[in-house]
Design a protein around this motif. Structure first.
Motif, short mmCIF file in Angstrom:
data_model
loop_
_atom_site.label_atom_id
_atom_site.label_comp_id
_atom_site.label_asym_id
_atom_site.label_seq_id
_atom_site.Cartn_x
_atom_site.Cartn_y
_atom_site.Cartn_z
N GLU A 1 -17.22 99.08 110.86
CA GLU A 1 -18.64 99.10 110.50
C GLU A 1 -18.84 99.68 109.10
O GLU A 1 -19.63 99.17 108.31
N ALA A 2 -18.11 100.76 108.78
CA ALA A 2 -18.21 101.36 107.46
C ALA A 2 -17.70 100.41 106.39
O ALA A 2 -18.31 100.27 105.31
N GLU A 3 -16.59 99.72 106.67
CA GLU A 3 -16.05 98.75 105.72
C GLU A 3 -17.03 97.60 105.51
O GLU A 3 -17.26 97.16 104.38
N ASP A 4 -17.61 97.11 106.60
CA ASP A 4 -18.59 96.03 106.51
C ASP A 4 -19.82 96.46 105.71
O ASP A 4 -20.35 95.68 104.91
N ALA A 5 -20.25 97.70 105.90
CA ALA A 5 -21.40 98.21 105.14
C ALA A 5 -21.07 98.26 103.65
O ALA A 5 -21.89 97.91 102.80
N GLY A 6 -19.84 98.66 103.32
CA GLY A 6 -19.41 98.69 101.92
C GLY A 6 -19.37 97.30 101.32
O GLY A 6 -19.78 97.09 100.18
N LYS A 7 -18.86 96.34 102.08
CA LYS A 7 -18.82 94.95 101.62
C LYS A 7 -20.22 94.41 101.40
O LYS A 7 -20.48 93.71 100.42
N LEU A 8 -21.13 94.73 102.31
CA LEU A 8 -22.51 94.28 102.19
C LEU A 8 -23.15 94.86 100.93
O LEU A 8 -23.84 94.15 100.18
N GLN A 9 -22.91 96.13 100.67
CA GLN A 9 -23.45 96.75 99.46
C GLN A 9 -22.91 96.07 98.21
O GLN A 9 -23.65 95.83 97.26
N ALA A 10 -21.62 95.75 98.21
CA ALA A 10 -21.02 95.07 97.06
C ALA A 10 -21.62 93.68 96.88
O ALA A 10 -21.91 93.26 95.74
N LEU A 11 -21.82 92.96 97.97
CA LEU A 11 -22.43 91.63 97.89
C LEU A 11 -23.87 91.71 97.39
O LEU A 11 -24.31 90.88 96.58
N GLN A 12 -24.61 92.70 97.87
CA GLN A 12 -25.99 92.86 97.42
C GLN A 12 -26.04 93.18 95.93
O GLN A 12 -26.88 92.65 95.20
#
Length: 95
Positions: free
Chosen positions: A43-54
């Motif tokens: 979940e933390a990794e996915d949140a980081g990926k989402l932030q990078a995509l945003q």
């Protein structure tokens, strides 16, 4: 410590029992705890990926707003452009 009633599939129950029997875990709670830690990490990794995509999307939208983009008439034109760009990057990397 709070307890929970958890419903497992047969496959999950077999896996849990196999992991406990292996000696790696003392009991089912340890197995489930490890599983939750893995979910938490993902979940933390996915949140980081989402932030990078945003952030990348914001950069892209800003570039569009400034008119910094290239139009292509055909998919072949786009592919030709990308191939040329890739060759430039590969050449620079080899220098």
């Amino acid at each position: 410590m709070p307890s929970r009633h958890v419903v497992l599939t047969e496959r999950q129950e077999e896996l849990l029992e196999t992991l406990v029997r292996s000696g790696r875990y003392q009991d089912a709670s340890e197995v489930l705890g490890e599983g939750l830690r893995l979910v938490e990490r993902r979940e933390a990794e996915d949140a980081g990926k989402l932030q990078a995509l945003q952030a990348a999307a914001r950069v892209g939208v800003s570039a569009l707003d400034r008119g910094e983009f290239k139009d292509f008439d055909t998919i072949e034109d786009l592919q030709h452009y990308l191939n040329g760009l890739s060759e430039k990057i590969i050449t620079r990397a080899g220098e």
